[in-house]
Design an enzyme around this catalytic site. Structure first.
Site, mmCIF file in Angstrom:
data_model
loop_
_atom_site.group_PDB
_atom_site.id
_atom_site.type_symbol
_atom_site.label_atom_id
_atom_site.label_comp_id
_atom_site.label_asym_id
_atom_site.label_seq_id
_atom_site.Cartn_x
_atom_site.Cartn_y
_atom_site.Cartn_z
ATOM 1 N N LEU A 114 37.450 18.145 22.695
ATOM 2 C CA LEU A 114 38.049 18.852 21.570
ATOM 3 C C LEU A 114 36.896 19.904 21.174
ATOM 4 O O LEU A 114 36.024 19.859 21.510
ATOM 5 C CB LEU A 114 38.325 18.164 20.521
ATOM 6 N N LYS A 148 32.160 14.861 31.486
ATOM 7 C CA LYS A 148 31.993 15.459 30.281
ATOM 8 C C LYS A 148 30.899 16.313 30.165
ATOM 9 O O LYS A 148 31.012 17.651 29.947
ATOM 10 C CB LYS A 148 31.803 14.337 29.358
ATOM 11 N N PHE A 156 36.406 32.239 28.351
ATOM 12 C CA PHE A 156 35.279 31.803 28.319
ATOM 13 C C PHE A 156 34.509 32.923 29.031
ATOM 14 O O PHE A 156 33.449 32.622 29.623
ATOM 15 C CB PHE A 156 34.817 30.471 28.846
ATOM 16 N N CYS A 158 27.415 21.006 20.630
ATOM 17 C CA CYS A 158 27.793 20.455 21.931
ATOM 18 C C CYS A 158 27.026 21.210 23.164
ATOM 19 O O CYS A 158 26.140 20.542 23.760
ATOM 20 C CB CYS A 158 29.261 20.453 22.143
HETATM 21 C C1 UGA Z 1 32.835 22.518 23.063
HETATM 22 C C2 UGA Z 1 33.942 22.629 24.286
HETATM 23 O O1 UGA Z 1 34.687 23.833 24.327
HETATM 24 C C3 UGA Z 1 34.875 21.495 23.972
HETATM 25 O O2 UGA Z 1 35.889 21.591 25.266
HETATM 26 C C4 UGA Z 1 33.899 20.363 24.000
HETATM 27 O O3 UGA Z 1 34.849 19.149 23.727
HETATM 28 C C5 UGA Z 1 33.218 20.277 22.805
HETATM 29 O O4 UGA Z 1 32.221 21.394 23.122
HETATM 30 C C6 UGA Z 1 32.188 19.052 22.691
HETATM 31 O O5 UGA Z 1 31.420 18.646 23.650
HETATM 32 O O6 UGA Z 1 32.380 18.245 21.859
HETATM 33 P P1 UGA Z 1 32.841 23.782 20.538
HETATM 34 O O7 UGA Z 1 31.504 23.450 20.648
HETATM 35 O O8 UGA Z 1 33.569 23.153 19.453
HETATM 36 O O9 UGA Z 1 33.491 22.959 21.743
HETATM 37 O O10 UGA Z 1 33.215 25.134 20.603
HETATM 38 P P2 UGA Z 1 33.384 26.333 21.985
HETATM 39 O O11 UGA Z 1 34.760 27.061 21.279
HETATM 40 O O12 UGA Z 1 33.344 25.751 23.222
HETATM 41 O O13 UGA Z 1 32.547 27.239 21.253
HETATM 42 C C7 UGA Z 1 30.958 27.075 22.060
HETATM 43 C C8 UGA Z 1 30.012 28.428 21.481
HETATM 44 O O14 UGA Z 1 30.304 29.172 22.651
HETATM 45 C C9 UGA Z 1 30.233 29.094 20.603
HETATM 46 O O15 UGA Z 1 29.292 29.412 19.916
HETATM 47 C C10 UGA Z 1 31.312 30.337 20.838
HETATM 48 O O16 UGA Z 1 31.073 31.528 20.158
HETATM 49 C C11 UGA Z 1 30.521 30.399 22.275
HETATM 50 N N1 UGA Z 1 31.568 31.201 23.357
HETATM 51 C C12 UGA Z 1 32.600 30.659 23.745
HETATM 52 C C13 UGA Z 1 30.894 32.512 23.913
HETATM 53 O O17 UGA Z 1 29.974 33.227 23.457
HETATM 54 N N2 UGA Z 1 31.706 33.255 24.581
HETATM 55 C C14 UGA Z 1 33.023 32.667 24.979
HETATM 56 O O18 UGA Z 1 33.816 33.290 25.841
HETATM 57 C C15 UGA Z 1 33.303 31.411 24.582
#
Ligand code: UGA
Length: 458
Positions: free
Chosen positions: A154, A205, A250, A261
């Site tokens: 998630l 994971k 992404f 995470c």
């Molecule tokens: C992430 C994963 O997306 C989940 O699948 C996973 O389960 C989770 O970690 C976990 O291990 O519990 P999360 O950390 O909630 O989820 O957030 P994301 O939406 O993945 O974003 C992470 C970071 O990447 C954010 O700072 C976001 O701004 C950045 N990001 C995301 C980018 O800079 N560019 C992108 O294209 C996407």
């Protein structure tokens, strides 16, 4: 219907527990924090997560979920116990497994019937073996216990949706018995199940999270090169995304990834590799790129302004991404101290994260600078000398270039999320810098006021 206990009510445990209840299982969520348990019993979610509170209330009223600190009674007759406690990062990058070990011992000392223990927390490969060993070491009653791995995928902000509509359920087991129970627990979700052995599940994971982190760092790396050679990262990403092998998600370049995470899981896998005498070069590179990315805009702005001393600095967005109040590894936490050190007067806006941020940086004077939290963006921008965008909240995205131009003393904007159109900002007379795109205004192109020590000539 299974009788399920969930250890830990953070993101992983609470969301899993609520969703198990939602599909009809009987769930007891266990946490050591009495206050938190009372809050959850009253139907209030301890975390900001869309749709969670509604499901907590609905299932509590229906008698399918309860919350307690009494782990003994929760564990003793559970069919399955899911462990969702934290595995925080240690200074050397390894995961701290002491919370898991404590829960394992509590389980061993209290279960009175055959039970499947399921590790949901993100744990280094091999941890499930250890947990099983640990439980057997402390087991009091003559019952059968087995440990299974069931990592969660998630994302914060869409946790409930991601759980109820997951793209896949990964189960890692070492026996048909364990596999059978987990398959039945997940049957009502109607989602694809990938059944592998425990170590592979644990690795899936990390490999998934680190791959996504790598994807982001790769785009940030390319974005930085785009700036140097006059290409536009958003056009590049668009062109790449039509290739289904690459995909369209992404690919957003920006101020680097944060959260609880990616930063932790990249370091943990690198550590695991090192422990095994292997250098995980790709993941190492992702970490390095991300670290540098977080202060790229600050460095740019500093070059432009020379000093922030006495300047009004608008900071829009404090959380690591929109839709959450979580600040862990957020870009704001890297940049705000640098700005304060330089004597900036920060006016920060975040629709839900300001309260948490104020715990780290209380309102008022801080070192040479100061920080003020405002409830509307206009207040932050009014008379500001410079603005940083750290989180792409809807409210921030909705701002028009004209608003920046009208409200700011000098319309100078550093956007870490690439949310505005470069041309439109330029058109409105905003000096706009983002990631991997051409700066809108070249020095000497348009009229501008004095900013700090540097003057942009007309
Ligand atoms: C992430 C994963 O997306 C989940 O699948 C996973 O389960 C989770 O970690 C976990 O291990 O519990 P999360 O950390 O909630 O989820 O957030 P994301 O939406 O993945 O974003 C992470 C970071 O990447 C954010 O700072 C976001 O701004 C950045 N990001 C995301 C980018 O800079 N560019 C992108 O294209 C996407």
């Amino acid at each position: 219907m299974y009788k399920i206990a969930v250890a830990g009510t953070g993101y992983v445990g609470l969301v899993a527990g609520v969703c198990f209840a939602e599909v009809g299982h009987q769930v007891t969520c266990v946490d050591i924090d009495e206050k938190k348990v009372d809050v959850m019993k009253s139907g209030v979610s301890p975390i900001f997560e869309a749709g969670l509170e509604e499901l907590m209330q609905k299932n509590y009223v229906a008698g399918r979920i309860d919350y307690t600190t009494d782990y003994k009674s929760a564990y003793k007759d559970a069919d399955a116990i899911f462990i969702g406690v934290g595995t925080p990062e240690q200074p050397d990058g390894s995961a701290n497994l002491s919370y898991i070990a404590t829960v394992a011992r509590q389980i061993a000392e209290n279960i009175e019937k055959d039970c499947l223990v399921v590790v949901k927390s993100t744990v280094p490969v091999g941890t499930n073996d250890k947990v099983e060993q640990f439980i057997n070491d402390f087991l009091v009653n003559d019952v059968k216990v087995e440990v299974a791995s069931n990592p969660e995928f998630l994302a914060q902000g869409s946790a409930v949706h991601d759980t109820l509509h997951a793209e896949r359920i990964i189960i890692g087991t070492e026996s048909k018995w364990a596999e059978g129970i987990l398959k039945q627990i997940y049957e009502p979700f109607g989602l694809p199940i990938v059944s592998v052995n425990r170590r592979s599940a644990e690795m899936i994971k990390y490999a998934s999270n680190d791959f996504l982190a790598l994807k982001i760092s790769y785009m940030n790396d390319i974005a930085n090169l785009c700036e140097l050679v006059g290409a536009d990262i958003q056009d590049v990403a668009k062109g790449m995304s039509f290739d289904q092998r690459i995909g369209s998600k992404f690919l957003n370049a920006g101020i680097g990834y944060g959260g609880s995470c990616f930063p932790k899981d990249t370091k943990a896998l690198e550590y695991l590799a090192k422990q095994n005498g292997y250098e995980l070069k790709t993941v190492k590179a992702a970490i390095e790129v991300n670290t540098e990315q977080k202060t790229k805009l600050f460095s740019k702005a500093r070059k432009r302004l020379i000093t922030f001393s006495g300047l009004k600095v608008a900071v829009l967005g404090l959380t690591f991404k929109p839709g959450t109040d979580d600040l862990r590894e957020a870009a704001s936490l890297e940049n705000v101290p640098l700005l304060l050190e330089q004597g900036a007067n920060i006016y920060a806006f975040d629709p839900v994260g300001a309260k948490n941020f104020a715990r780290v940086y209380p309102e008022g004077t801080n070192g040479r600078g100061s920080i003020t939290y405002v409830e509307n963006i206009e207040e932050a921008l009014d008379g500001a000398n410079v603005c940083f965008v750290f989180t792409e909240w809807g409210e921030v995205k909705a701002l028009t270039p004209e608003t920046y131009k009208k409200l700011m003393w000098t319309p100078l904007v550093y956007d870490g999320r690439n949310i505005y159109d470069v041309g439109e900002m330029e058109e409105a007379g905003v000096e706009y810098y983002s990631i991997g795109r051409k700066p809108a205004l070249r020095e000497g192109k348009k009229e501008s006021r004095n900013i700090g020590l540097q003057t942009v000539k007309s």
